[in-house]
Motif scaffolding. Structure first.
Motif, mmCIF file in Angstrom:
data_model
loop_
_atom_site.group_PDB
_atom_site.id
_atom_site.type_symbol
_atom_site.label_atom_id
_atom_site.label_comp_id
_atom_site.label_asym_id
_atom_site.label_seq_id
_atom_site.Cartn_x
_atom_site.Cartn_y
_atom_site.Cartn_z
ATOM 1 N N VAL A 236 41.310 122.473 88.806
ATOM 2 C CA VAL A 236 41.352 121.260 87.995
ATOM 3 C C VAL A 236 41.767 120.080 88.868
ATOM 4 O O VAL A 236 42.592 120.217 89.771
ATOM 5 N N SER A 237 41.155 118.939 88.615
ATOM 6 C CA SER A 237 41.545 117.676 89.236
ATOM 7 C C SER A 237 42.466 116.950 88.262
ATOM 8 O O SER A 237 42.090 116.733 87.102
ATOM 9 N N LEU A 238 43.646 116.572 88.740
ATOM 10 C CA LEU A 238 44.676 116.032 87.857
ATOM 11 C C LEU A 238 45.050 114.604 88.263
ATOM 12 O O LEU A 238 44.970 114.244 89.441
ATOM 13 N N PHE B 280 50.453 113.298 86.567
ATOM 14 C CA PHE B 280 50.560 114.644 86.014
ATOM 15 C C PHE B 280 52.015 115.106 85.998
ATOM 16 O O PHE B 280 52.742 114.957 86.984
ATOM 17 N N LYS B 281 52.413 115.691 84.858
ATOM 18 C CA LYS B 281 53.772 116.201 84.708
ATOM 19 C C LYS B 281 53.722 117.673 84.300
ATOM 20 O O LYS B 281 52.815 118.108 83.610
ATOM 21 N N LYS C 191 50.222 108.114 94.186
ATOM 22 C CA LYS C 191 51.192 109.123 94.606
ATOM 23 C C LYS C 191 51.631 109.933 93.392
ATOM 24 O O LYS C 191 51.888 109.377 92.326
ATOM 25 N N ALA C 192 51.697 111.244 93.570
ATOM 26 C CA ALA C 192 52.024 112.140 92.474
ATOM 27 C C ALA C 192 53.434 112.704 92.621
ATOM 28 O O ALA C 192 54.074 112.585 93.672
ATOM 29 N N ASP C 193 53.910 113.341 91.564
ATOM 30 C CA ASP C 193 55.236 113.962 91.541
ATOM 31 C C ASP C 193 55.114 115.394 92.054
ATOM 32 O O ASP C 193 54.548 116.263 91.380
ATOM 33 N N MET C 194 55.638 115.663 93.242
ATOM 34 C CA MET C 194 55.576 117.011 93.808
ATOM 35 C C MET C 194 56.392 117.997 92.983
ATOM 36 O O MET C 194 56.103 119.201 92.976
#
Length: 442
Positions: free
Chosen positions: A235-237, A241-242, A291-294
């Protein structure tokens, strides 16, 4: 296609203490080792309408469309009214005739044309179009895979795409070098629309995701896993995304996707960081990144230690965090330099970072190719960047007091180019052949 790794047939065990010979061997092995392209949008000829090839498809790829609008005053509306051939003509005229092809995407077109002996300085596309029209599709596919030194290709297969569903339902018998992966974007990122599709197929689903709905969605995935025989689900998020969250996607991941991954022993690939439709007028070319939440990925990993995850991020700023996370979770496999990161300078930076933190326990690249011939330039460019990173790594090791052998170089590169992925998704080893030590790349 493949390299025999038996100790008595690969090179000699002499230590490569000379840096020039070390570099020569690394570059040679990197250029001639077959690779598994672990994530593409490429299809074989048995998927008519989805199998994309030739100069018009190459030039109307969304990277080049976005770039063209930076050098023309044509409106978006006028552009989309053109035929595909007219758009290709405009892109060629704008980026290759009126301007020097300096970007990675335009340089890639030049490389493909040169690979087929076509004039990259031509004022029009007549010669290129005539060449691609003359090709037998299966022979052309063989030539492209041989030139790119790609042994296997993983497709992106969408069980919500009507055109593709029809082909699978008709029992498509496709080239065995192409492997399926099930794309879950339609299910996880637009549950209301997916629910309508599933309801039309007679499944008992509801927007609130009742127990019966989750059961039927799992049945839907079970059916397509049996039919497609995928190597993984993906899936591409978005960048926001959480996990955990209080939405349908979270419920579907927890109650449908992860149990399905366990039952079928499938890896779950997450590609995080896309921002869809930043400029809607550009259509597919209008997506952006963030930037995403690692922490979301780390929580997925720690709560599901029995599930194997493949992960890639779109933002350069997430790459160091991904390496650190991979050091903490042995069920996490970083892969590729996705989309806007697929430029030599960034590929080199990310590969060096991964080598320094993870050794050879990652998958350095995937093409994300959508048009067949893109495999040629994307992999040639990637091999050069990866080889350079490995050369520097081996040279530092030499300076520290340990030289390597050619056999070790072959082992390391084969692990990076195919071994890690084969192990991660349980893909059997294909029959191999021995490449001459002095064989140059195609």
């Amino acid at each position: 296609m493949g390299i025999d790794l038996s100790e008595n047939r690969i090179g000699q065990a002499e230590l490569l203490a000379d840096s020039l010979e070390l570099r020569r061997q690394v570059e040679l092995v990197a250029a001639t080792t077959p690779v598994i392209d672990v994530h593409t949008h490429v299809f074989p000829p048995e998927f008519p309408g989805l199998f994309l090839y030739g100069i018009d498809e190459l030039l109307t790829y969304h990277y080049l469309i976005a770039e063209t609008f930076r050098s023309t005053n044509l409106s978006h509306a006028c552009f989309w009214k053109m035929t595909k051939a007219e758009r290709a003509d405009l892109v060629w005229k704008t980026l290759f005739v009126e301007n020097t092809p300096l970007s990675e995407a335009t340089r890639g077109i030049v490389f493909v044309l040169e690979a087929f002996g076509l004039d990259s300085r031509s004022s029009d596309l007549e010669e290129a179009r005539a060449f691609f029209r003359s090709q037998d599709l299966h022979e052309h596919l063989d030539r492209v895979l041989h030139t790119a030194c790609v042994s296997d290709v993983v497709m992106t297969n969408d069980p919500f795409n009507e055109q593709e569903v029809g082909l699978w339902n008709d029992g498509v018998n496709h080239d065995t070098r192409f492997h399926a992966s099930i794309r879950l974007d339609g299910l996880l990122n637009d549950w209301p629309e997916a629910a309508q599709t599933l309801a039309r197929e007679g499944l008992q689903v509801d927007l609130g995701l009742s127990r019966i709905a989750c059961r039927d969605v799992r049945r839907f995935l079970d059916k397509w896993i049996v039919r497609m025989k995928p190597l993984y689900m993906a899936v591409s998020l978005p960048d926001n995304f959480k996990f955990p969250d209080e939405d349908a996607r979270d419920r579907l991941i927890r109650e449908v996707v992860l149990p399905t991954a366990r039952e079928h022993k499938l890896a779950f690939a997450v590609m995080i960081g896309v921002r869809r439709g930043v400029n809607p007028a550009l259509r597919a070319a209008g997506d952006g990144m963030g930037k995403a939440d690692m922490g979301a990925l780390e929580r997925l990993c720690v709560e599901n230690l029995d599930v194997r995850f493949l992960a890639t991020f779109l933002s350069r700023e997430n790459q160091h965090e991904l390496c650190v996370s991979a050091r903490k979770f042995d069920n996490l496999m970083p892969f590729g330099c996705w989309w806007f990161l697929n430029n030599p300078s960034i590929v080199s930076e990310i590969t060096r970072e991964r080598l320094e933190l993870l050794g050879s326990s990652f998958i350095p690249q995937h093409s994300d190719a959508r048009v067949l011939e893109q495999l040629i330039y994307k992999w040639q460019h990637a091999r050069v960047a990866i080889a350079e990173s490995l050369c520097e790594t081996y040279e530092r090791l030499l300076e520290s007091g340990r030289a390597v052998t050619r056999q070790e170089i072959v082992r390391d590169i084969k692990r990076l180019f195919s071994g890690n992925f084969r192990s991660w998704v349980a893909l059997p080893q294909a029959p191999s052949i021995v490449l001459d030590e002095n064989q140059e790349s195609s």
